[in-house]
Design an enzyme around this catalytic site. Structure first.
Site, PDB file in Angstrom:
ATOM      1  N   GLU A  37       0.814  -1.214   0.000  1.00  0.00           N
ATOM      2  CA  GLU A  37       0.000   0.000   0.000  1.00  0.00           C
ATOM      3  C   GLU A  37       0.845   1.261   0.000  1.00  0.00           C
ATOM      4  OE1 GLU A  37      -2.241   1.064   3.574  1.00  0.00           O
ATOM      5  OE2 GLU A  37      -1.127  -0.472   4.673  1.00  0.00           O
ATOM      6  N   GLU A  90     -10.723   0.893   8.703  1.00  0.00           N
ATOM      7  CA  GLU A  90      -9.463   1.056   9.438  1.00  0.00           C
ATOM      8  C   GLU A  90      -9.409   2.508   9.919  1.00  0.00           C
ATOM      9  OE1 GLU A  90      -4.810  -0.221   8.883  1.00  0.00           O
ATOM     10  OE2 GLU A  90      -5.634   1.267   7.512  1.00  0.00           O
TER      11      GLU A  90
END
Length: 258
Positions: A143, A240
């Site tokens: 990511e 998240e």
């Protein structure tokens, strides 16, 4: 709407990790992810997830000193041995927990190391992880993390990550996109998702600014999730975020979108 999962490293932290699986299930989640599960024995977490009837879909590889402000493991040319050890530990947990994906955190640039070599090291380690975990049917993601919250991160935008993945050139390695990090980099969310969704295996979200639950910031998350449906995204979207108060008080969005 996409399928939503709970990140147990940020949600339900009022409870010890093994108890968070049941709390997530009671809140309506069918799946969870964990950033770093390594403080608990893998069988203990597997059994807690099974008892709650939730799937563990993703974990991160161990990242060394990254979360304490260090350079991490995956891109540091002098830490390949430590990365190999992290890969072995992550492989063990991934198999026991039955995860679908393992995320590799790229790490920060070390000013004592050549930047091009740092990126080459990341590409080589991602290719190694992709090959290693493909044997078990586990996909590898990496990511881009914004360089405001984490200065010096090796890949801060999907474009930078795409350049690394082009060098990796392994079918088992793809992107993880986090809508919060994209917003922090002032990227157009709709355009970015449209451009990179074919390379994306997993999506995470939090509102921005603040990194709290949906509705606390400026992001049009409902519109973004509708776009993901239009684009044919079939993966998970993991919450998240850091609850502004308690996890229970932060979950009104879940009922409204399901």
């Amino acid at each position: 709407m996409p399928r939503f999962a709970a990140n147990l490293s940020l949600l339900f932290t009022e409870l010890p990790l093994p108890a968070r699986f049941a709390a997530a299930a009671a809140a309506g989640f069918d799946a969870v992810e964990i950033q770093f599960p390594y403080d608990y024995p893998a069988p203990l977490l597997r059994d807690a997830a099974a008892a709650a009837a939730v799937d563990i879909i993703l974990i991160n590889l161990p990242a060394g000193d990254l979360m304490a402000g260090g350079y991490g493991l995956a891109s540091h040319p002098a830490r390949t041995a430590q990365f190999m050890a992290a890969l072995a530990e992550g492989e063990h947990y991934a198999q026991v927990l039955g995860v679908q994906m393992v995320n590799v955190l790229a790490g920060r640039f070390d000013p004592q190391q050549d930047a091009a070599l740092t990126r080459q090291t990341l590409a080589a380690n991602l290719a190694l992880a992709g090959e290693w975990l493909a044997v078990h049917g586990i996909r590898v993601t990496c990511e881009a993390i914004n360089n405001l919250d984490m200065p010096g991160f090796v890949v801060s935008t999907p474009a930078e990550l795409a350049a690394v993945l082009a060098e990796v050139a392994h079918p088992n390695v793809g992107m993880q996109l986090d809508l919060y990090h994209l917003a922090r980099m002032r990227l157009d969310l709709a355009a970015t998702l449209t451009q990179y969704l074919s390379q994306t295996g997993h999506i995470q979200f939090a509102d921005c600014p603040g990194r709290h639950e949906p509705g606390t910031g400026e992001l049009p998350l409902a519109q973004i999730f509708a776009l993901l449906d239009e684009l044919g995204y079939t993966g998970w979207c993991a919450a998240e975020y850091k609850p502004a108060t308690s996890t229970a008080d932060s979950l009104s969005w879940l009922a409204s979108w399901y």
